[in-house]
Design an enzyme around this catalytic site. Structure first.
Site, PDB file in Angstrom:
ATOM      1  N   ASN A   7       0.803  -1.119   0.084  1.00 52.82           N
ATOM      2  CA  ASN A   7       0.107  -0.012   0.054  1.00 52.82           C
ATOM      3  C   ASN A   7       0.990   1.229  -0.035  1.00 52.82           C
ATOM      4  O   ASN A   7       1.276   1.700   1.059  1.00 52.82           O
ATOM      5  CB  ASN A   7      -0.987  -0.053   1.495  1.00 52.82           C
ATOM      6  CG  ASN A   7      -1.780   1.375   1.325  1.00 52.82           C
ATOM      7  OD1 ASN A   7      -1.906   1.878   0.377  1.00 52.82           O
ATOM      8  ND2 ASN A   7      -2.595   1.077   2.206  1.00 52.82           N
ATOM      9  N   ARG A  90      -2.465  -2.016  -3.732  1.00 55.20           N
ATOM     10  CA  ARG A  90      -3.562  -1.177  -3.365  1.00 55.20           C
ATOM     11  C   ARG A  90      -3.588   0.157  -4.429  1.00 55.20           C
ATOM     12  O   ARG A  90      -2.327   0.960  -4.061  1.00 55.20           O
ATOM     13  CB  ARG A  90      -3.893  -0.811  -1.836  1.00 55.20           C
ATOM     14  CG  ARG A  90      -4.971   0.201  -1.868  1.00 55.20           C
ATOM     15  CD  ARG A  90      -5.109   0.604  -0.399  1.00 55.20           C
ATOM     16  NE  ARG A  90      -6.073   1.776  -0.278  1.00 55.20           N
ATOM     17  CZ  ARG A  90      -6.003   2.974   0.291  1.00 55.20           C
ATOM     18  NH1 ARG A  90      -4.766   3.253   0.566  1.00 55.20           N
ATOM     19  NH2 ARG A  90      -6.863   3.953   0.254  1.00 55.20           N
ATOM     20  N   ARG A 241     -11.515  15.971   7.293  1.00 55.78           N
ATOM     21  CA  ARG A 241     -12.084  16.387   6.116  1.00 55.78           C
ATOM     22  C   ARG A 241     -13.662  16.905   6.302  1.00 55.78           C
ATOM     23  O   ARG A 241     -14.343  16.266   7.174  1.00 55.78           O
ATOM     24  CB  ARG A 241     -12.117  15.216   5.050  1.00 55.78           C
ATOM     25  CG  ARG A 241     -10.857  14.859   4.564  1.00 55.78           C
ATOM     26  CD  ARG A 241     -10.841  13.612   3.766  1.00 55.78           C
ATOM     27  NE  ARG A 241     -10.106  12.696   4.233  1.00 55.78           N
ATOM     28  CZ  ARG A 241     -10.033  11.468   4.041  1.00 55.78           C
ATOM     29  NH1 ARG A 241     -10.856  10.929   3.084  1.00 55.78           N
ATOM     30  NH2 ARG A 241      -9.182  10.379   4.500  1.00 55.78           N
ATOM     31  N   GLU A 385      -8.482  -5.174   4.539  1.00 59.03           N
ATOM     32  CA  GLU A 385      -8.170  -4.847   3.175  1.00 59.03           C
ATOM     33  C   GLU A 385      -7.184  -5.727   2.500  1.00 59.03           C
ATOM     34  O   GLU A 385      -7.036  -6.049   1.343  1.00 59.03           O
ATOM     35  CB  GLU A 385      -8.027  -3.256   2.688  1.00 59.03           C
ATOM     36  CG  GLU A 385      -9.451  -2.441   3.156  1.00 59.03           C
ATOM     37  CD  GLU A 385      -9.237  -1.049   3.463  1.00 59.03           C
ATOM     38  OE1 GLU A 385      -9.208  -0.244   2.447  1.00 59.03           O
ATOM     39  OE2 GLU A 385      -8.975  -0.745   4.512  1.00 59.03           O
TER      40      GLU A 385
END
Ligand code: AMP
Length: 399
Positions: A7, A90, A241, A385
């Protein structure tokens, strides 16, 4: 069969080595501060490991360090890279070019790099890492790319289109893509298995709540809508965010502060969310702690998060014309009983009822939280994941 999962970010390269015989993790680590100075931390599943500063001018040196960590010294787990059957990467943005995982070729790397405009922080770094990996790991070891956006390619146009002039969809590719797809795919399949049901018969709202959060409507195993959009900024309020904001507020604030587009992007991506509203920090634990001690703004942002999640659950139940199960995953979803409890309260209209005692004692374990009389099942489903990337990689190299 052993698979290396990578990743890569712009300055970091996280990795896991997975033995597919029993899907166990053999070792994991992170090569950090690439292009700055360089640091590696490496751990094996049996408790060995090390940390060291070393020079990582580019991703290539980081890959060389990763290979050394896996194959040499006290914390090695294999004798040589020949023992690795494949590498799975990923990738954040596959846009509408990639609707599934694929084997890596030079053309695939170029295409990922071309999509960098749609994911400026991530895709170029992925391309650099893919090229670096090819230069360090023998050609005989196949590589596979797994996209965060691919699972959401099943969304219908009515879900992914914005009400902007159509030409900008055609020429600029502005539309909703959705993210966290690898996680939503993994947890929704794991939930169906845990429920003993065929995923084709289930309507699921999957709540991946972490530093970044997204909610997905999974109908019959397919993503039909999701809360993140063109970028991972849209949806519910997150660590730093904003989540969804009226676009007119964005142009208004940019105008008042004399922000350039990139300054405005930094403001919404890095300085907003839990951090911006509470003033306490971006970490949910810090916000919850402050809220418990009477900090009103910390309580406000916690309330905003759970209210927004409830609204997504309601709207996705309407979009799917039904709801069989809600699942919680990610750092917050798996660990914060407070968030799960607040989301599931006052949802009697949907017939949602959880065992509050059980909810308060469970963390990070596959668990059914709903009571037998609840009309909608509620579960914690830990995400993995890396394992899904390894499974996709294995499936592609076995074809
Ligand atoms: P992730 O991005 O999935 O790693 O999730 C990170 C988020 O999970 C951070 O906001 C953490 O505060 C939150 N988190 C992790 N552990 C806990 C916990 N025990 N209780 C509440 N929030 C947690």
């Amino acid at each position: 069969m052993i698979i290396l999962v990578v990743n890569a970010g712009s300055s970091s390269l996280k990795y896991q080595l997975i033995d597919m015989a029993d899907e166990s993790m053999l070792a994991k680590g992170n090569c950090d501060r690439i292009g700055i100075d360089g640091h590696i931390s490496h751990k094996t599943s049996d408790g060995r490991g090390f940390e060291a500063d070393m020079a990582f001018p580019t991703h290539t040196e980081a890959f060389m360090a990763l290979v050394d960590a896996l194959t040499k010294g006290d914390a090695k787990v294999i004798d040589s890279m020949d023992e690795i059957s494949a590498v799975g990467h990923r990738i954040v943005q596959g846009a509408d070019v990639f609707d599934k995982s694929v084997l890596v070729t030079d053309e695939v790397i170029d295409k990922i790099d071309e999509l960098r405009e749609l994911a400026p922080v991530h895709n170029h770094a992925h391309a650099l890492a893919l090229r670096a990996c090819k230069s360090v790991i023998p050609d005989s070891v196949p590589q596979v790319v797994v996209f965060d956006t691919a699972f959401h390619q099943t969304m219908p146009p009515k879900a992914y289109m914005f009400g902007l002039p159509y030409e900008d969809y055609e020429t600029l590719h502005v539309r909703k893509y959705g993210f966290h797809g690898t996680s939503h795919r993994f947890v929704s399949a794991a939930l169906a298995e845990a429920m003993g049901r065929d995923i084709k018969d289930l309507k699921i709202v999957s709540c991946h709540l972490g530093n970044g959060s997204s909610i997905t409507a999974v109908d019959g195993g397919k993503s039909v809508d999701t809360s993140m959009g063109f970028t991972p900024l849209d949806g519910v309020v997150m660590g730093t965010r904003t989540g969804s904001v009226d676009p007119s507020a964005v142009t208004f604030v940019a105008d008042k502060h004399h922000f350039t587009p990139s300054e405005m992007s930094e403001y919404m991506n890095k300085k907003s969310g839990f951090l911006g509203v509470s003033g306490v920090g971006s970490d949910n634990r810090d916000v919850q702690e402050a809220s418990l001690h009477g900090n009103e703004r910390a309580k406000l942002v916690s309330d905003m998060l759970t209210y927004e999640i409830q609204k997504y659950i309601g709207s996705y139940a309407a979009a799917m014309n039904g709801l069989d199960a809600i699942l919680f995953t990610g750092g917050i979803g798996e660990n914060s009983w407070e968030v799960r409890e607040s989301v599931c309260r006052n949802m009697d209209f949907f017939g949602i009822k959880i065992d509050e005692e059980l909810n308060r004692t469970i963390r990070g374990k596959l668990t059914k939280l709903s009571t037998p009389e609840s009309k909608v099942e509620v579960w914690i489903v830990p995400t993995n994941e890396e394992l899904l990337i390894a499974r996709d990689t294995l499936a592609l190299i076995s074809q």
